[in-house]
Design a protein around this motif. Structure first.
Motif, short mmCIF file in Angstrom:
data_model
loop_
_atom_site.label_atom_id
_atom_site.label_comp_id
_atom_site.label_asym_id
_atom_site.label_seq_id
_atom_site.Cartn_x
_atom_site.Cartn_y
_atom_site.Cartn_z
N LEU A 1 -31.53 22.29 40.77
CA LEU A 1 -31.57 21.08 40.05
C LEU A 1 -30.34 20.99 39.29
CD1 LEU A 1 -35.16 20.22 38.89
CD2 LEU A 1 -34.14 19.41 40.90
N ILE B 1 -30.50 12.72 32.40
CA ILE B 1 -31.45 13.05 33.55
C ILE B 1 -31.85 14.52 32.84
CG2 ILE B 1 -31.20 14.21 35.88
CD1 ILE B 1 -28.96 12.23 36.53
N ARG C 1 -24.75 10.61 31.28
CA ARG C 1 -25.30 10.22 32.28
C ARG C 1 -26.35 11.74 32.74
NH1 ARG C 1 -27.63 6.79 35.07
NH2 ARG C 1 -25.95 5.49 35.21
N SER D 1 -27.33 20.74 41.30
CA SER D 1 -27.25 19.38 41.73
C SER D 1 -26.55 18.49 40.87
CB SER D 1 -28.53 18.87 41.79
OG SER D 1 -28.85 18.63 43.25
N LEU D 2 -26.78 18.71 39.62
CA LEU D 2 -26.34 17.84 38.43
C LEU D 2 -24.66 18.29 38.35
CD1 LEU D 2 -28.51 17.66 35.26
CD2 LEU D 2 -27.70 15.92 36.89
N LEU E 1 -34.46 13.86 39.80
CA LEU E 1 -33.95 14.63 40.68
C LEU E 1 -34.98 15.73 41.61
CD1 LEU E 1 -30.76 16.45 38.89
CD2 LEU E 1 -31.11 14.15 40.31
#
Lengths: 128, 493
Positions: free
Chosen positions: A13, A41, A37, A16-17, A49
Motif C-alpha cells: 500500500l 490517505i 493528498r 502504491s502511494l 487503497l
C-alpha cells in the motif's frame, strides 16, 4: 502492538502511494498538495487503497486474497433481479459484510442510501 | 512585373496554406496538400499559376535538394547491413514490377520510351507518405515497416539512374546503349572528382566554416555545396540530381551530416512543395472525365497489381504471409519519384498528354488513397488471410480509439492491478484524466461497469497505445518493475 497504537498494513500500500505521489509530482502538481493528498490517505489507514478489483485468478483464491482480503465487485441489476424496487437498508448489505461504494446508472451517480433500485443500476461493492 | 509576382505568390500561399493545414489536421502528408493546391491553381481549374518555365526550374531545385538530402542519409554500411531487405526485396520489387508493367504496357500498345517512363513511375512508391505514416505510428521497427522502408530506400536510389536514362532518351534513344555507357564513364569521372575534392577540401573547409560559429555562413556553404555539385553534374551533361546525390553521399560521411541536413531542410521542403504544386498544376482535371478508364487502369496497377506482385516476393524472402501482405499494402501507391519521372518525361516531350495525364491522375489518386490503406493495412491483411486474430486486434484498437478520442493530456495506465487501480483512483480525485489498459477480460468488465475508463488491450502493442492516444498523453505509467516509464509522446508536452 495494538496496545501501542501501532497499525499494521501490507507494504504494497505504501509503495502504491509512493508511486502515485511520484506521478503527481511529474504531472506538475505542487509538492505540498501531493503530500497532503498522500497524508490524507495515510490518515484513513490506507482505506481507499485497500479494496480493488482482483484479477480473475485471484477470485478463485490466490495469494493476493491473503494480503488484500477486501475486494471490489460490480453488480448489474438486470430485469427480474430480486433487488428491483427495494431500498438499500431493506437488503441489509452491511449485515452480510458488504459495503456499497457507488451506485450508478449510465453516467448518472446516485446516493447509496436513499435509492430504490431499478433495472440498469450498477452497484460497486466492497466485501471481505 | 513584380506586382504580378507578388500576386502569384499570394495566390499560391492562399490556396496552399489551408490545404496543408487541412492535411495536417487529418494526419495526412503535406505532399497531398501541395498536389491538391496545384490542381486548384492550375490551368484546368483556376488558372492562377503562371505557366512559365522559371517557376518549374525553381521547383526542380527542390528535387535537387531532395536528392542531396537522400544522399546525406544514404550510407553504404547501412545499405550492406540491410542488404537482404534493401538489395534483395527492394531490388526484386523494382525489377519484377518494372518487367511485368513493361510487358503489360507494350501489350497495350505503348511505344518503348513512354512505356519505360510510365513503368518506372508505377514501380515507385511514396517514401514521403509511407515513412511518415510508419514513423508516426511506431511501425518502422515492426517487420512490415522494416520491409517497406528497405524497399523504399532501394527505390529512392534507383530513381537516380532512371532519371539519367530519361534524360538520355530525350537526346537520342537510338544511341541509348552508347549514351548510357558514356554517361557511366562521366558519372565515374564526376564521382572521382567529387571524391578527391570532397575528401581533401571539404573537411578542412567545413571545419573552418564551423569554427566561425556563424550559422548563416554554414547554411550558405551547405547550399553552395549542394548546388555546385548539381552544377558540375549538369555541365558534364548528366542529371543535376545525380551530382547532388553524390555530393550528399560524400558529406554524409562527415560529422557535419546532421547540421547540413537541418540547414538544407527548410529550403528543400519549400522548394519541394513548389515542385508538387507544379505537378498538381500539370494535371488536367478533365482527364477524370474523358480518360477515366485510363486513370482507373493506372490506379489499379499502382495499388492492386503492385501489392499482388510485391507480396509473393516478400514471401520468397522468408517473411510470414501477414507481414508480406502488410508490407505489400504499405507500398501500394504511386510516389513523388513516379511523379518526377512523368513530369521529366513531359518536360522533355517524351510523353504525350494523352498518356501522361491519365498516369498523373492515377498516381495522384493512389497517393490520396494511400493514408487510408496504410491505416487499415492490418485489417485488410487479416481479411485477406481470414486471420481473425489480426482483424480482432484491429477491432480492439478501433474500440479503444473510439472512446479514447475524448482523452487529451491524459495519463495512460498500463496494467490494472492493485497499483494501477489505485493510481487511477488518485488521478480521478485530482481531476487528471486517466485511461487504463488491461488484459484480464473479467476484471476489465467489472471495472468498466463501475464507470472507469478501462479498455481490454495489450499495452505492449503499438497500435493499442496509439488508439489510447499516446501522442496526446502526458505520461504513460507502466507498473511492472516499479517504475514510471516516460512515454515517447511526452516530449510534446
Amino acid at each position: 502492538m495494538n496496545a501501542a497504537g501501532a497499525e499494521v498494513f501490507p507494504e504494497g500500500l505504501e509503495s502504491s502511494l509512493a508511486f502515485a505521489g511520484q506521478l503527481l509530482i511529474l504531472l506538475d502538481l505542487p509538492p505540498s498538495r501531493v503530500e497532503a493528498r498522500l497524508n490524507r490517505i495515510r490518515a484513513m489507514s490506507h482505506t481507499p487503497l485497500r479494496a480493488f478489483f482482483h484479477d480473475s485468478d485471484a477470485m478463485h483464491g490466490d495469494g493476493e486474497m491473503l494480503d488484500y482480503p477486501e475486494q471490489m465487485r460490480t453488480l448489474v441489476i438486470d430485469e427480474g433481479h430480486f433487488a428491483i424496487g427495494r431500498t438499500v437498508p431493506e437488503l441489509n448489505l452491511t449485515g452480510q459484510g458488504v459495503e456499497l461504494i457507488d451506485v450508478r446508472r449510465g453516467a448518472a451517480r446516485y446516493a447509496c442510501r436513499a435509492t430504490c433500485w431499478m433495472t440498469g443500476f450498477v452497484l460497486a461493492m466492497c466485501w471481505c | 512585373m513584380e506586382h504580378s509576382l507578388i500576386l502569384c505568390l499570394l495566390s499560391v500561399l492562399l490556396v496552399v496554406t489551408p490545404a496543408v493545414a487541412l492535411c495536417r489536421r487529418f494526419g495526412l502528408s503535406s505532399v497531398l496538400g501541395y498536389l491538391a493546391g496545384g490542381v486548384f491553381l492550375g490551368p484546368s481549374l483556376l488558372g492562377w499559376l503562371p505557366a512559365n518555365a522559371d517557376l518549374r526550374r525553381l521547383a526542380e531545385l527542390g528535387v535537387v535538394l531532395l536528392m542531396f538530402t537522400i544522399g546525406l542519409a544514404f550510407s553504404l554500411p547501412r545499405l550492406l547491413a540491410a542488404k537482404r531487405l534493401v538489395l534483395g526485396i527492394g531490388g526484386a520489387q523494382v525489377v519484377v514490377t518494372t518487367l511485368a508493367f513493361l510487358i503489360a504496357g507494350m501489350w497495350l500498345g505503348l511505344a518503348p520510351t513512354p512505356a519505360f517512363i510510365v513503368v518506372g513511375a508505377l514501380a515507385m512508391s511514396s517514401t514521403a507518405l509511407v515513412l511518415k505514416f510508419l514513423g508516426e505510428n511506431c511501425e518502422l521497427t515492426a517487420p512490415h515497416g522494416r520491409i517497406a522502408s528497405g524497399v523504399l530506400l532501394f527505390q529512392d536510389v534507383a530513381t537516380v539512374p532512371l532519371l539519367v536514362v530519361v534524360s538520355i532518351l530525350a537526346d537520342d534513344p537510338a544511341r541509348l546503349g552508347i549514351e548510357l555507357g558514356w554517361a557511366l564513364v562521366k558519372t565515374a569521372l564526376v564521382f572521382t572528382g567529387l571524391v578527391i575534392v570532397g575528401r581533401r577540401l571539404l573537411p578542412p573547409l567545413l571545419n573552418w566554416v564551423a569554427a566561425t560559429r556563424s550559422l548563416e555562413l554554414f547554411m550558405l556553404s551547405a547550399l553552395l555545396l549542394a548546388l555546385s555539385a548539381a552544377g558540375v553534374s549538369s555541365l558534364a551533361g548528366l542529371a543535376p540530381t545525380l551530382g547532388a546525390f553524390m555530393a550528399g553521399m560524400l558529406l554524409g560521411e562527415t560529422p557535419f551530416r546532421r547540421q547540413i541536413e537541418a540547414d538544407i531542410r527548410p529550403f528543400r521542403d519549400l522548394m519541394l512543395g513548389l515542385f508538387f504544386l507544379t505537378i498538381g498544376a500539370r494535371l488536367d482535371v478533365s482527364v477524370f472525365g474523358h480518360a477515366a478508364a485510363g486513370v482507373l487502369l493506372v490506379l489499379f496497377a499502382a495499388v492492386v497489381v503492385k501489392a499482388l506482385l510485391v507480396m509473393p516476393l516478400i514471401r520468397a524472402f522468408g517473411h510470414s504471409r501477414a507481414e508480406a501482405w502488410r508490407a505489400g499494402i504499405a507500398l501500394a501507391q504511386g510516389g513523388e519519384f513516379g511523379l518526377l519521372l512523368v513530369s521529366s518525361g513531359m518536360s522533355l516531350n517524351l510523353l504525350d498528354a494523352d498518356v501522361a495525364q491519365p498516369v498523373l491522375g492515377g498516381l495522384i489518386l493512389s497517393m490520396a488513397l494511400a493514408p487510408l490503406l496504410l491505416r487499415f493495412d492490418a485489417r485488410i491483411a487479416g481479411w485477406l488471410l481470414r486471420d481473425e486474430r489480426l482483424q480482432a486486434s484491429c477491432d480492439v484498437e478501433a474500440h479503444i480509439a473510439d472512446h479514447g478520442a475524448a482523452f487529451d493530456r491524459h495519463v495512460i495506465v498500463c496494467g490494472l492491478g492493485r497499483v494501477g487501480q489505485n493510481l487511477l483512483e488518485i488521478l480521478d480525485q485530482e481531476g487528471i484524466p486517466g485511461l487504463a489498459l488491461d488484459l484480464d477480460p473479467e476484471r476489465v468488465r467489472q471495472v468498466v461497469a463501475a464507470g472507469r475508463p478501462v479498455f481490454l488491450g495489450n499495452a505492449a502493442q503499438p497500435g493499442v497505445l496509439r488508439a489510447a492516444g499516446v501522442e496526446r498523453a502526458r505520461w504513460v505509467s507502466i507498473y511492472r518493475y516499479s517504475r514510471v516509464a516516460r512515454g515517447g509522446a511526452t516530449t510534446r508536452r
